[in-house]
Design an enzyme around this catalytic site. Structure first.
Site, short mmCIF file in Angstrom:
data_model
loop_
_atom_site.label_atom_id
_atom_site.label_comp_id
_atom_site.label_asym_id
_atom_site.label_seq_id
_atom_site.Cartn_x
_atom_site.Cartn_y
_atom_site.Cartn_z
N HIS A 1 0.16 -2.40 -9.92
CA HIS A 1 1.09 -1.28 -9.77
C HIS A 1 1.63 -1.12 -8.36
CE1 HIS A 1 0.96 0.85 -13.65
NE2 HIS A 1 -0.26 0.38 -13.76
N LYS B 1 7.97 13.92 -6.89
CA LYS B 1 7.07 12.77 -7.01
C LYS B 1 5.96 12.93 -5.98
CE LYS B 1 10.58 10.04 -6.34
NZ LYS B 1 10.50 9.03 -7.37
N ARG B 2 5.00 12.04 -6.00
CA ARG B 2 3.94 12.07 -5.01
C ARG B 2 4.55 11.98 -3.61
NH1 ARG B 2 0.79 7.69 -3.68
NH2 ARG B 2 1.93 6.52 -5.26
N LYS C 1 8.16 6.66 -0.16
CA LYS C 1 9.06 7.33 -1.12
C LYS C 1 10.18 8.07 -0.39
CE LYS C 1 5.50 7.72 -4.69
NZ LYS C 1 6.05 6.94 -5.82
N THR D 1 8.75 6.05 -12.87
CA THR D 1 9.02 6.49 -14.24
C THR D 1 9.79 7.81 -14.22
OG1 THR D 1 6.80 7.47 -14.29
CG2 THR D 1 7.08 5.33 -15.35
N LYS E 1 12.84 9.46 -16.73
CA LYS E 1 12.84 10.81 -17.32
C LYS E 1 14.12 11.56 -16.95
CE LYS E 1 7.90 10.60 -16.87
NZ LYS E 1 6.85 10.72 -15.85
#
Length: 798
Positions: free
Chosen positions: A347, A535-536, A541, A643, A647
């Site tokens: 991952h 998100k985290r 990110k 993901t 969504k």
């Protein structure tokens, strides 16, 4: 009991009064929730038993999905939907003066996961059951989960996530199926009939007790099982141990998700959790297998075990231990069975996220397992030597044991028959760069399985108005065959459809605006662009890139009276790991910026900033349907898949993203005119890492927008303690901006301008939104699971 509204009401009232010894009028929402939950569990019990019996008796292969996380969210609404009884329940409760949504609010989000890894596992369980596939989850029953996040003075504060304080109506405790897990102690060997046998001497035993939860398929009789293990003290505690200390250490194994591992005690606890999960699960699987088959010689033909990232990699040496020590197999046969049974999903491309355990901790905690890993490493290195004689450098880089560490990703690759990435670009990076040496050695093992999401939760349940509109247009087939959503392409230019979907989006924005007001007392404009990054919180990110752009807009609005932007609400949601200092500083920065922006009369007319605390699945179900813009802005090559991007897309938001993870496949699906891309490519990023040449100071000195925003981190612009954001400033300037925030800033700002220009033309925006929904079906976890079932696990519907 769910055959009609009347029979439901009668059963519900009788059950409630019998259970709680009080009248309906005296009952609380929690009483009502538990009553309904028990009724649902009783309703599905026959199917659950029959599914288990079918799995036991059928001559079919089954898969067990091992994951340290299962981010399930709330289950009541999804279970009612999957069973097709939601309408009966909703109408029956309504006549009793109860709102089903109020009852659902009584349920806690299951505290069994953190981010995308755990949500993927939950989506996979939904698809396995809905496709009638024999697939079960194996995880840990964390007492507290990660943490509940509160924001105090802009800072993240962590509170225990006590999701079990009122019990869990969906679980069934199975103490008769408990197993013992052995830690510490030592190993002794002796020769018996010319063969070396090993014995684990004086271990400290922890009891693993299973709690089973039903995983209900959509409109099918299949009810699979998620088995969660809870750690309890043994009936006969170890001698020479303080009993209270032993009890506390034992219960800690299943107390918290991801204990802080900055110190050795935390590392030992994480390693304990990982072995606890795989040993308990394998003992349970093998006990059941032996009952039916006696011998384990054909184990791999009937059982597939999938390890979700490196956390459950100890399944490899643990299965070897059982085959060698309990079944008395020869090494070669045990290794063949093990490697043919186990498959592995990677991952990450982040080297720091590839787990490595110090041998000085690993060896004493798991003495027999360490000996097996040592043997695996020796034989693996021997095979490498035979292929690459004299290439010591290659062998050193590929060894499982090296430099005092056990390298879990290397063990995963060596001990499995399949290694997959989770998006095309991610799998290519693994093969060509991160795991290139392993790919060259065993190319047949490597493959791609692009992630997917449970469309029944993220569209049918989370956005029922949009789901109904889709069904009116193209029929119900898409619910079971999500790729049928492509039929929506026929309606892209249909004015009626565009108007309907625009109205639905507006209603969802108004609902989210209300939720924001309830949480923060802040009013946001539902007609503004809802620009969302949830998100985290992690440096790669790049929530920071979003923040710097907002700072630029703030400065421009303040300084240039001729400058204006279309009203926009920037919405953030994120948790930072408790020990991740930098990420927590970024959360503080977002909140400080929100205070600055929202309190400025001139600026707040055009932009507002919202940080929604305690981001979780149930909150996400309110956010995704309301979003206009989906921020997917990670440094290219760093996000394995994502993901959230899927969504958002499925709910009609347009992606603003780098060419990273599944963004690349979204671009390929919808075409370049229906997505906003920017920034460096993965190849360019990796080239910078390999060959250098990037100097962040050049961008700082040559772009006044960047220089002004960066300086504001340290020049008193924010009324915080001196040095509050110095670490963030240093990451950009002194440490040369590892994630290319400044390099991509200009390209990102231009992409944001394109977003605004497109949004102003509402008809064009709605067309692009419909295109995204139409192509989102291929990102359903149904498609992903079919690919795993056919290509890796070789399982078929029962």
């Amino acid at each position: 009991m769910f055959s009609s509204k009347e029979s439901f009401q009668k059963s519900f009232l009788k059950r409630l009064e019998m259970t709680y010894g009080k009248t309906f009028r005296e009952s609380t929402s929690r009483d009502q929730y538990n009553t309904l939950g028990n009724m649902v569990r009783e309703y599905i019990s026959t199917n659950w038993i029959e599914t288990n019996e079918k799995n036991r008796s059928a001559n079919n292969k089954q898969v067990y999905y091992f994951s340290i996380e299962f981010l399930l969210g709330k289950l009541m609404g999804q279970n009612l939907l999957n069973l097709g009884i939601r309408d009966v329940v909703e109408k029956g409760l309504e006549e009793l003066g109860i709102s089903l949504s109020d009852i659902e609010e009584s349920e806690s989000d299951a505290g069994l996961g953190n981010g995308g890894l755990g949500r993927l596992a939950a989506c996979f369980l939904d698809s396995l059951a809905s496709l009638d596939l024999p697939g079960h989850g194996c995880g840990i029953r964390y007492k507290h989960g990660l943490f509940d996040q509160k924001i105090a003075d802009g800072y993240q504060v962590e509170y225990p996530e006590q999701w079990l304080r009122h019990g869990n109506v969906w679980e069934v405790r199975k103490p008769d199926q408990a197993v013992d897990i052995a830690f510490w102690g030592s190993t002794e060997s002796r020769e018996v009939d010319g063969k070396l046998e090993f014995k684990h001497v004086s271990p400290e035993t922890v009891v693993a007790v299973p709690y089973d939860m039903p995983m209900i398929g959509y409109e099918t009789s299949t009810v699979n099982t998620l088995r969660l293990w809870s750690a309890e003290p043994a009936h006969h505690p170890p001698l020479n141990r303080d009993l209270l200390t032993y009890k506390r250490e034992t219960e800690a194994v299943s107390e918290f998700l991801y204990p802080d591992d900055t110190h050795d005690e935390g590392k030992i606890l994480r390693l304990k959790q990982q072995y606890f999960l795989v040993s308990a699960s394998l003992q349970s699987i093998i006990r059941s297998f032996r009952k039916k088959n006696g011998s384990l010689h054909n184990f791999h033909e009937m059982v597939a075990i999938h390890i979700n990232d490196t956390h459950p990699v100890l399944a490899i040496p643990e299965l070897m231990r059982i085959l060698l020590d309990e079944e008395r197999m020869e090494w070669e046969e045990a290794w063949e069975i093990t490697t043919k049974t186990i498959s592995y999903t990677n991952h990450t491309t982040l080297s720091e996220a590839l787990e490595k355990w110090p041998i000085y901790l690993f060896k004493p905690l798991l003495p027999r397992i360490y000996l097996i890993v040592e043997e695996i490493n020796e034989r693996y290195c021997k095979a490498l030597w035979e292929r690459y004689p004299g290439d010591w450098n290659r062998i050193e880089q590929m060894a499982i044991l090296a430099h005092g560490l056990v390298k879990m990703a290397h063990l995963a690759i060596a001990g499995s028959h399949s290694v997959n990435g989770v998006a095309k670009i991610h799998s290519d990076i693994l093969k060509m760069r991160e795991m290139k040496l392993f790919y060259e050695f065993e190319p047949e093992k490597f493959n791609n399985k692009t992630n997917g999401i449970a469309h029944r939760r993220w569209l049918l349940k989370a956005n029922p108005e949009l789901a109904s509109t889709i069904t009116e247009a193209i029929g119900e087939r898409w619910v079971k065959d999500p790729e049928y959503l492509i039929q929506l392409k026929r309606f892209i230019y249909d004015e009626g459809m565009k108007e309907k979907t625009a109205k639905i989006k507006q209603v969802r924005k108004e609902l989210l605006a209300q939720k924001i007001f309830e949480q923060s007392s802040m009013k946001v404009d539902p007609s503004s662009i809802f620009d969302v990054q949830v998100k985290r919180l992690h440096a790669y990110k790049r929530q920071l890139l979003n923040v710097l752009h907002i700072m630029y807009l703030y400065n421009r609005i303040r300084e240039d009276s001729n400058f204006s932007v279309y009203p926009r609400t920037f919405i953030f949601g994120a948790k930072a790991s408790p020990g991740y200092y930098y990420a927590k500083k970024v959360i503080k920065l977002i909140n400080s910026l929100a205070e600055k922006v929202n309190s400025d009369p001139k600026v707040s007319k055009m932009i507002k900033v919202v940080f929604m605390e305690n981001y979780r699945v149930s909150l996400a179900e309110s956010i995704f349907p309301a979003a206009d813009v989906s921020e997917q802005i990670s440094t290219a090559s760093k996000e394995a898949s994502g993901t959230g991007n899927m969504k958002f897309m499925m709910n009609g938001a347009l992606t603003l993203g780098t060419l990273d993870g599944a963004n690349v496949e979204i671009l390929e699906s919808v075409g370049p005119s229906n997505i906003f891309t920017f920034g460096l490519t993965a190849e360019q990023v990796l080239d910078y890492y390999e060959n250098g040449g990037y100097r962040s100071t050049e961008y700082y000195h040559h772009d006044v927008r960047i220089r002004q925003a960066a300086d504001q981190l340290i020049n008193g612009f924010f009324h915080e303690t001196e040095g509050e954001f110095e670490a963030i400033y240093d990451s950009l300037i002194a440490h040369n901006d590892q994630y290319f925030v400044l390099k991509d800033f200009s390209s990102y700002a231009e992409a944001q301008e394109r977003v605004e220009q497109t949004f102003i033309n509402r008809g064009e925006w709605q067309e692009k939104s419909l295109i995204n929904i139409a192509y989102s079906g291929s990102f359903s976890s149904d498609r992903t699971i079919k690919e795993y079932a056919d290509g890796i696990w070789r399982i078929k519907p029962i």
